[in-house]
Design a protein around this motif. Structure first.
Motif, PDB file in Angstrom:
ATOM      1  N   PRO A  15       0.830  -1.210   0.000  1.00 48.01           N
ATOM      2  CA  PRO A  15       0.000   0.000   0.000  1.00 48.01           C
ATOM      3  C   PRO A  15       0.864   1.260   0.000  1.00 48.01           C
ATOM      4  O   PRO A  15       1.967   1.274   0.547  1.00 48.01           O
ATOM      5  CB  PRO A  15      -0.809  -0.116   1.298  1.00 48.01           C
ATOM      6  N   ASP A  16       0.352   2.285  -0.644  1.00 45.96           N
ATOM      7  CA  ASP A  16       1.032   3.578  -0.641  1.00 45.96           C
ATOM      8  C   ASP A  16      -0.004   4.678  -0.480  1.00 45.96           C
ATOM      9  O   ASP A  16      -1.200   4.413  -0.386  1.00 45.96           O
ATOM     10  CB  ASP A  16       1.865   3.770  -1.917  1.00 45.96           C
ATOM     11  N   LYS A  17       0.460   5.916  -0.466  1.00 41.72           N
ATOM     12  CA  LYS A  17      -0.428   7.050  -0.257  1.00 41.72           C
ATOM     13  C   LYS A  17      -0.851   7.707  -1.560  1.00 41.72           C
ATOM     14  O   LYS A  17      -1.361   8.820  -1.558  1.00 41.72           O
ATOM     15  CB  LYS A  17       0.251   8.074   0.662  1.00 41.72           C
ATOM     16  N   GLY A  18      -0.643   7.019  -2.668  1.00 35.66           N
ATOM     17  CA  GLY A  18      -1.072   7.567  -3.942  1.00 35.66           C
ATOM     18  C   GLY A  18      -0.021   7.443  -5.024  1.00 35.66           C
ATOM     19  O   GLY A  18       1.104   6.973  -4.798  1.00 35.66           O
ATOM     20  N   LEU A  19      -0.398   7.883  -6.209  1.00 38.40           N
ATOM     21  CA  LEU A  19       0.430   7.739  -7.400  1.00 38.40           C
ATOM     22  C   LEU A  19       1.836   8.291  -7.210  1.00 38.40           C
ATOM     23  O   LEU A  19       2.833   7.638  -7.526  1.00 38.40           O
ATOM     24  CB  LEU A  19      -0.247   8.447  -8.576  1.00 38.40           C
ATOM     25  N   TYR A  20       1.945   9.494  -6.670  1.00 41.06           N
ATOM     26  CA  TYR A  20       3.254  10.145  -6.658  1.00 41.06           C
ATOM     27  C   TYR A  20       4.164   9.611  -5.558  1.00 41.06           C
ATOM     28  O   TYR A  20       5.388   9.645  -5.704  1.00 41.06           O
ATOM     29  CB  TYR A  20       3.085  11.655  -6.588  1.00 41.06           C
ATOM     30  N   GLU A  21       3.606   9.099  -4.484  1.00 46.52           N
ATOM     31  CA  GLU A  21       4.463   8.392  -3.523  1.00 46.52           C
ATOM     32  C   GLU A  21       5.018   7.128  -4.173  1.00 46.52           C
ATOM     33  O   GLU A  21       6.193   6.786  -3.998  1.00 46.52           O
ATOM     34  CB  GLU A  21       3.697   8.025  -2.254  1.00 46.52           C
ATOM     35  N   ALA A  22       4.182   6.445  -4.963  1.00 45.85           N
ATOM     36  CA  ALA A  22       4.645   5.249  -5.667  1.00 45.85           C
ATOM     37  C   ALA A  22       5.730   5.600  -6.680  1.00 45.85           C
ATOM     38  O   ALA A  22       6.715   4.863  -6.839  1.00 45.85           O
ATOM     39  CB  ALA A  22       3.466   4.570  -6.364  1.00 45.85           C
ATOM     40  N   MET A  23       5.590   6.728  -7.349  1.00 50.07           N
ATOM     41  CA  MET A  23       6.612   7.137  -8.313  1.00 50.07           C
ATOM     42  C   MET A  23       7.931   7.460  -7.604  1.00 50.07           C
ATOM     43  O   MET A  23       9.018   7.164  -8.128  1.00 50.07           O
ATOM     44  CB  MET A  23       6.097   8.312  -9.132  1.00 50.07           C
ATOM     45  N   ASN A  24       7.836   8.032  -6.423  1.00 51.19           N
ATOM     46  CA  ASN A  24       9.062   8.265  -5.647  1.00 51.19           C
ATOM     47  C   ASN A  24       9.740   6.954  -5.272  1.00 51.19           C
ATOM     48  O   ASN A  24      10.972   6.852  -5.284  1.00 51.19           O
ATOM     49  CB  ASN A  24       8.746   9.077  -4.394  1.00 51.19           C
ATOM     50  N   LYS A  25       8.934   5.946  -4.941  1.00 48.64           N
ATOM     51  CA  LYS A  25       9.514   4.631  -4.657  1.00 48.64           C
ATOM     52  C   LYS A  25      10.278   4.119  -5.871  1.00 48.64           C
ATOM     53  O   LYS A  25      11.378   3.543  -5.742  1.00 48.64           O
ATOM     54  CB  LYS A  25       8.422   3.629  -4.273  1.00 48.64           C
ATOM     55  N   GLY A  26       9.693   4.293  -7.047  1.00 47.98           N
ATOM     56  CA  GLY A  26      10.370   3.872  -8.269  1.00 47.98           C
ATOM     57  C   GLY A  26      11.673   4.619  -8.482  1.00 47.98           C
ATOM     58  O   GLY A  26      12.698   4.017  -8.835  1.00 47.98           O
ATOM     59  N   LEU A  27      11.643   5.935  -8.281  1.00 52.12           N
ATOM     60  CA  LEU A  27      12.862   6.737  -8.414  1.00 52.12           C
ATOM     61  C   LEU A  27      13.956   6.251  -7.475  1.00 52.12           C
ATOM     62  O   LEU A  27      15.130   6.156  -7.851  1.00 52.12           O
ATOM     63  CB  LEU A  27      12.550   8.204  -8.100  1.00 52.12           C
ATOM     64  N   HIS A  28      13.572   5.959  -6.233  1.00 55.87           N
ATOM     65  CA  HIS A  28      14.570   5.573  -5.231  1.00 55.87           C
ATOM     66  C   HIS A  28      15.156   4.190  -5.515  1.00 55.87           C
ATOM     67  O   HIS A  28      16.288   3.898  -5.088  1.00 55.87           O
ATOM     68  CB  HIS A  28      13.946   5.606  -3.837  1.00 55.87           C
ATOM     69  N   ARG A  29      14.421   3.353  -6.215  1.00 57.01           N
ATOM     70  CA  ARG A  29      14.928   2.022  -6.559  1.00 57.01           C
ATOM     71  C   ARG A  29      15.762   2.034  -7.842  1.00 57.01           C
ATOM     72  O   ARG A  29      16.522   1.099  -8.092  1.00 57.01           O
ATOM     73  CB  ARG A  29      13.758   1.041  -6.731  1.00 57.01           C
ATOM     74  N   ALA A  30      15.589   3.053  -8.651  1.00 58.81           N
ATOM     75  CA  ALA A  30      16.232   3.082  -9.967  1.00 58.81           C
ATOM     76  C   ALA A  30      17.743   3.207  -9.854  1.00 58.81           C
ATOM     77  O   ALA A  30      18.266   3.920  -8.992  1.00 58.81           O
ATOM     78  CB  ALA A  30      15.665   4.237 -10.784  1.00 58.81           C
ATOM     79  N   LYS A  31      18.439   2.528 -10.752  1.00 58.45           N
ATOM     80  CA  LYS A  31      19.896   2.586 -10.813  1.00 58.45           C
ATOM     81  C   LYS A  31      20.394   3.110 -12.157  1.00 58.45           C
ATOM     82  O   LYS A  31      21.600   3.271 -12.353  1.00 58.45           O
ATOM     83  CB  LYS A  31      20.498   1.206 -10.547  1.00 58.45           C
ATOM     84  N   GLY A  32      19.503   3.343 -13.097  1.00 57.52           N
ATOM     85  CA  GLY A  32      19.907   3.772 -14.427  1.00 57.52           C
ATOM     86  C   GLY A  32      20.364   5.212 -14.468  1.00 57.52           C
ATOM     87  O   GLY A  32      20.080   6.014 -13.579  1.00 57.52           O
TER      88      GLY A  32
END
Length: 250
Positions: free
Chosen positions: A63-80
């Motif tokens: 669960p997350d607090k919405g679209l943009y919190e989820a996008m931040n999770k993606g950014l923080h996991r990204a290595k590219g």
């Protein structure tokens, strides 16, 4: 380190997710990672993710607090070196798209790449082209983009905007126009910004900002005030209304 991190955000989108994943699986390059961030879906989303798990670098479902919190999770996991959001329902334009992008990155190493986007709508599980964003909306796409071009609204579709990860900030999490704010901040930080003469994505119409249109407009106003000031934003919104009326008349 991969050159590009492609990130998909999804939540209860089993109708649309597979087409997004398939468009990425079809690419003719391997110099990328693929990240899927799911918001704790209750439908068949996880089954689809697991079906393509060998093609996904890493994924999470919580669960997350919405679209943009989820996008931040993606950014923080990204290595590219670059980040590229392709959310559930959206697709890379065709199987050569990533190859073309990587060739351009190799040649010029710009801080931001952008292009036009093909708008599509869903009809019974099939996507039907509507037209290029620059043609079916009032947003003319400049070929020499600056952050000041965003004073009248979002010039570039979010899925057709690929910045270096090093200049990409976190998204606002309480604003439905956080993608506009994010693009402006990326452009402000960029030294080199390059238009791509090919289409990057197929964008599925009808997202969150359309579903909550009134709040999205208010949030857009707040973002533009932050970057351009109150008086300029008021003047520009008069231009936006005139531009929209003329476009609709055409």
């Amino acid at each position: 380190m991969p050159t590009v991190s492609i990130i998909t955000i999804t939540y209860n989108a089993e109708r649309f997710l597979e087409r997004t994943i398939q468009s990425i699986v079809a690419q003719q390059e391997t110099d990328f990672e693929y990240i899927v961030i799911d918001g704790g879906s209750k439908d068949g989303t996880i089954d689809i993710i697991k079906r393509y798990e060998t093609h996904i670098t890493n994924w999470i479902s919580e669960p997350d607090k919405g679209l943009y919190e989820a996008m931040n999770k993606g950014l923080h996991r990204a290595k590219g070196q670059y980040v590229w959001f392709m959310n559930a329902g959206d697709e890379l334009y065709d199987s050569t798209t990533l190859s073309k992008l990587l060739d351009q990155i190799s040649a010029t190493k710009a801080d931001v790449y952008y292009s036009d986007a093909l708008f599509v709508r869903d009809e019974g599980g099939e996507t039907v082209p509507v037209g290029l964003r620059s043609q079916v909306t009032p947003h003319v796409l400049p070929q020499q983009l600056t952050w000041q071009d965003m004073s009248l609204g979002m010039k570039v579709c979010h899925q057709a905007f690929v910045p270096k990860r090093s200049i990409a900030p976190d998204y606002l999490t309480n604003n439905l126009s956080a993608d506009l704010d994010w693009e402006i901040r990326c452009l402000k930080a960029a030294q080199t910004i390059e238009f791509l003469p090919f289409i990057l994505c197929r964008y599925l119409m009808g997202g969150l900002s359309v579903q909550q249109h009134r709040k999205s407009l208010m949030d857009r106003f707040k973002v533009l005030v932050t970057h351009f000031g109150l008086l300029t934003t008021i003047r520009n919104h008069i231009q936006i209304l005139i531009r929209a009326s003329r476009f609709n008349m055409r």
